[in-house]
Design a protein around this motif. Structure first.
Motif, mmCIF file in Angstrom:
data_model
loop_
_atom_site.group_PDB
_atom_site.id
_atom_site.type_symbol
_atom_site.label_atom_id
_atom_site.label_comp_id
_atom_site.label_asym_id
_atom_site.label_seq_id
_atom_site.Cartn_x
_atom_site.Cartn_y
_atom_site.Cartn_z
ATOM 1 N N ASP A 270 0.836 -1.210 0.000
ATOM 2 C CA ASP A 270 0.000 0.000 0.000
ATOM 3 C C ASP A 270 0.866 1.253 0.000
ATOM 4 O O ASP A 270 0.559 2.236 -0.691
ATOM 5 C CB ASP A 270 -0.935 -0.005 1.208
ATOM 6 N N ARG A 271 1.934 1.244 0.784
ATOM 7 C CA ARG A 271 2.814 2.411 0.840
ATOM 8 C C ARG A 271 3.499 2.655 -0.504
ATOM 9 O O ARG A 271 3.555 3.802 -0.985
ATOM 10 C CB ARG A 271 3.866 2.221 1.934
ATOM 11 N N ILE A 272 4.028 1.592 -1.103
ATOM 12 C CA ILE A 272 4.695 1.732 -2.399
ATOM 13 C C ILE A 272 3.722 2.257 -3.443
ATOM 14 O O ILE A 272 4.048 3.154 -4.239
ATOM 15 C CB ILE A 272 5.287 0.378 -2.854
ATOM 16 N N ALA A 273 2.505 1.716 -3.456
ATOM 17 C CA ALA A 273 1.504 2.156 -4.436
ATOM 18 C C ALA A 273 1.155 3.624 -4.235
ATOM 19 O O ALA A 273 1.011 4.380 -5.208
ATOM 20 C CB ALA A 273 0.255 1.281 -4.328
ATOM 21 N N ALA A 274 1.021 4.056 -2.973
ATOM 22 C CA ALA A 274 0.681 5.455 -2.697
ATOM 23 C C ALA A 274 1.830 6.382 -3.083
ATOM 24 O O ALA A 274 1.603 7.466 -3.661
ATOM 25 C CB ALA A 274 0.339 5.617 -1.219
ATOM 26 N N GLU A 275 3.070 5.992 -2.782
ATOM 27 C CA GLU A 275 4.222 6.817 -3.143
ATOM 28 C C GLU A 275 4.396 6.882 -4.662
ATOM 29 O O GLU A 275 4.799 7.917 -5.207
ATOM 30 C CB GLU A 275 5.485 6.265 -2.483
ATOM 31 N N TYR A 276 4.083 5.797 -5.335
ATOM 32 C CA TYR A 276 4.169 5.779 -6.800
ATOM 33 C C TYR A 276 3.215 6.821 -7.397
ATOM 34 O O TYR A 276 3.590 7.561 -8.320
ATOM 35 C CB TYR A 276 3.840 4.377 -7.312
ATOM 36 N N VAL A 277 2.000 6.864 -6.872
ATOM 37 C CA VAL A 277 1.031 7.853 -7.361
ATOM 38 C C VAL A 277 1.559 9.267 -7.137
ATOM 39 O O VAL A 277 1.446 10.136 -8.015
ATOM 40 C CB VAL A 277 -0.332 7.667 -6.665
ATOM 41 N N ARG A 278 2.163 9.520 -5.974
ATOM 42 C CA ARG A 278 2.682 10.859 -5.692
ATOM 43 C C ARG A 278 3.823 11.223 -6.633
ATOM 44 O O ARG A 278 3.961 12.389 -7.030
ATOM 45 C CB ARG A 278 3.151 10.932 -4.232
ATOM 46 N N HIS A 279 4.637 10.239 -6.994
ATOM 47 C CA HIS A 279 5.776 10.512 -7.884
ATOM 48 C C HIS A 279 5.353 10.693 -9.339
ATOM 49 O O HIS A 279 5.896 11.538 -10.047
ATOM 50 C CB HIS A 279 6.793 9.373 -7.788
ATOM 51 N N PHE A 280 4.411 9.880 -9.791
ATOM 52 C CA PHE A 280 4.141 9.814 -11.235
ATOM 53 C C PHE A 280 2.737 10.250 -11.628
ATOM 54 O O PHE A 280 2.429 10.319 -12.825
ATOM 55 C CB PHE A 280 4.420 8.391 -11.745
ATOM 56 N N GLY A 281 1.884 10.518 -10.648
ATOM 57 C CA GLY A 281 0.547 10.997 -10.973
ATOM 58 C C GLY A 281 -0.337 9.970 -11.642
ATOM 59 O O GLY A 281 -1.311 10.335 -12.320
ATOM 60 N N LYS A 282 -0.035 8.711 -11.474
ATOM 61 C CA LYS A 282 -0.829 7.622 -12.038
ATOM 62 C C LYS A 282 -0.679 6.419 -11.118
ATOM 63 O O LYS A 282 0.294 6.310 -10.370
ATOM 64 C CB LYS A 282 -0.366 7.287 -13.460
ATOM 65 N N PRO A 283 -1.640 5.496 -11.174
ATOM 66 C CA PRO A 283 -1.611 4.398 -10.203
ATOM 67 C C PRO A 283 -0.756 3.213 -10.646
ATOM 68 O O PRO A 283 -0.464 3.032 -11.826
ATOM 69 C CB PRO A 283 -3.084 3.977 -10.134
ATOM 70 N N LEU A 284 -0.357 2.438 -9.636
ATOM 71 C CA LEU A 284 0.029 1.055 -9.854
ATOM 72 C C LEU A 284 -1.252 0.232 -9.736
ATOM 73 O O LEU A 284 -2.079 0.489 -8.857
ATOM 74 C CB LEU A 284 1.025 0.581 -8.791
ATOM 75 N N TYR A 285 -1.402 -0.743 -10.598
ATOM 76 C CA TYR A 285 -2.627 -1.542 -10.588
ATOM 77 C C TYR A 285 -2.337 -2.907 -9.972
ATOM 78 O O TYR A 285 -1.601 -3.718 -10.547
ATOM 79 C CB TYR A 285 -3.158 -1.719 -12.011
ATOM 80 N N GLY A 286 -2.914 -3.159 -8.785
ATOM 81 C CA GLY A 286 -2.766 -4.457 -8.154
ATOM 82 C C GLY A 286 -3.738 -5.446 -8.767
ATOM 83 O O GLY A 286 -4.947 -5.210 -8.800
ATOM 84 N N ILE A 287 -3.211 -6.551 -9.274
ATOM 85 C CA ILE A 287 -4.072 -7.501 -9.996
ATOM 86 C C ILE A 287 -4.096 -8.891 -9.371
ATOM 87 O O ILE A 287 -4.804 -9.777 -9.859
ATOM 88 C CB ILE A 287 -3.642 -7.621 -11.472
#
Length: 316
Positions: A270-287
């Motif tokens: 969850d932390r990595i996904a949230a930080e990714y959004v802050r860095h790149f303005g787009k989500p990581l998609y958990g599948i």
């Protein structure tokens, strides 16, 4: 046995076994998107090479030479990104038939240069030659990374969350549109001009909780299977969570997405996904998630197990 019966990956497995006894020192080769060559002081070079053949990977009459130049480099930078490395150089070899104009060759080079400039990757050499009737392009790309940060296919661990960095299936839909004679589809632009996740790969490479990573070039079904085989794990994937603007089958089997496929420790996901959004303005998609057991994929649709016969792209 004909080569098509052995299959592309069966042939590669045979090559890997044939060269297993040849000393390679600390270098690591077949089995990942790039070879890894230690270069001292805890650093490593990653090296990849990819070939594009006319009428197999592209249609000369359809793709503008400028975009073909960009794509030729993009597919290699995607491999470097999948290891978490910073790209530092490329080499271009190209065979052209006699009916290719000087203008076509110049526009191809302009396209290659534009992506080189975008990511600060110099072209340091290569080769040019003639061919009988089709264009053949081979690019080698080199990246640099701390050895301890290299992301391998073999790193997936039980209970890791499986992520992808973007939509799957757009490129495959673009190819279908071309073959159907539809040339104004937005998917064609994705197919002709993929954007490698270079900055995303570098950032993910710096996250120790990212355990395994590769790019998606042959389709999720094939490429996730590579991670599972190298990591000796299985996976459970929820197809309703796969990000796509096409059909799920096309998203899973189509290939040439050049998104990143990665696994992240569950405690940090969850932390990595949230930080990714802050860095790149787009989500990581958990599948889905990694599980113990045989290296196969259990597909489910809203919690109900399904058994599709999905396979990714294979050349033979």
């Amino acid at each position: 046995m004909e080569l098509r019966e052995l299959g592309e990956f069966g042939w590669i497995a045979g090559i890997r076994e044939k060269f297993r006894g040849v000393p390679s020192g600390e270098s690591l080769g077949i089995g990942d998107d790039c070879a890894v060559i230690p270069c001292g002081d805890g650093e490593a070079l990653v090296v990849t090479t990819d070939m594009l053949i006319e009428d197999v990977h592209f249609l000369r009459a359809v793709i503008p030479p400028y975009l073909l130049g960009r794509k030729s480099l993009a597919v290699n930078l995607s491999d470097v990104a999948s290891m978490g490395a910073v790209p530092i150089a490329s080499f271009l070899s190209i065979a052209l038939p006699g009916d290719v104009s000087a203008g076509w060759a110049d526009r191809f080079t302009d396209g290659y240069r534009s992506l080189s400039e975008e990511f600060g990757v110099p072209l340091l050499g290569g080769d040019t030659t003639s061919s009988q009737d089709r264009i053949a392009i081979n690019v080698t790309a080199i990246g640099r990374i701390a050895r301890a940060k290299v992301k391998y296919r073999s790193g997936a661990r039980e209970n890791d969350i499986v992520y992808v960095t973007g939509y799957l299936g757009d490129s495959a839909q673009g190819l279908l549109d071309i073959r159907s004679g539809v040339y104004d589809s937005p998917f064609i632009a994705v197919h002709h001009d993929p954007h490698p996740c270079v900055n995303e790969g570098i950032w993910l490479g710096n996250q120790p909780e990212v355990h395994a990573m590769m790019d998606i070039s042959d389709g999720l079904a094939s490429d996730l299977s590579h991670i599972l085989e190298e990591s000796e794990t299985g996976a459970e994937i929820s197809i309703e969570r796969i990000p796509t603007r096409t059909t799920v089958e096309l998203a899973v089997t189509g290939g040439e997405d050049y998104q990143l496929l990665l696994t992240v420790g569950a405690e940090a996901a969850d932390r990595i996904a949230a930080e990714y959004v802050r860095h790149f303005g787009k989500p990581l998609y958990g599948i889905g998630r990694i599980r113990s057991g045989a290296p196969d994929i259990i597909w489910s649709d809203n919690g109900e197990v399904v058994r599709p016969q999905w396979k990714g792209f294979r050349h033979f």
